[in-house]
Design a protein around this motif. Structure first.
Motif: not given
Length: 144
Positions: A24, A27, A37, A40, A56, A58, A66-68, A95, A99, A123
């Protein structure tokens, strides 16, 4: 003319259980990690009526992104009212969409700051990964 540019695809790596606490702040930044968090998870609930919560996964990306993604084995149906998107995709792709929406939201909140610039970069790192995803058309359709 031949293009000699080497292309290296962006790859994703699952964050191991013992390193999840570092995800977290890395990201979303320390100041926005809780908000990141929540965004998302909130976007997933807004975009997918059938989403009722999940564990979730990670991921870190080889380009610094990064993404979830929810740990759900079934496809998820997403509806994006703002662009008329309606379609099903894997939980991994969903996801990525959630994200991306969260990064965009956070970047807008932090616009004009170094933190906002970092969120914009995150992004774009994730979008770069999405371009080569097996479900790129659905992801791009949802975020368009």
């Amino acid at each position: 003319m031949t293009d000699t540019t080497d292309y290296t695809p962006v790859t994703a790596s699952l964050v191991p259980q013992g390193r999840r606490m570092t995800f977290y702040p890395a990201a979303f930044g320390k100041a926005r990690m809780t908000r990141g968090e929540a965004l998302v998870l909130g976007y997933m609930g807004k975009l997918c009526q059938d989403y009722k919560g999940a564990f979730w996964h990670f991921y870190t990306l080889s380009n610094g992104g990064y993404y979830m993604a929810p740990a759900i084995d079934a496809d998820m149906h997403l509806e994006v009212a703002g662009n008329w998107f309606s379609g099903s995709m894997s939980a991994d792709a969903a996801g990525i969409v959630a994200t991306l929406f969260a990064f965009g939201h956070l970047a807008a909140e932090a616009q004009g700051t170094a933190e906002g610039d970092a969120l914009i970069d995150r992004y774009h790192f994730l979008r770069e990964y999405a371009l080569d995803h097996a479900e790129a058309a659905a992801i791009l359709g949802a975020i368009d």
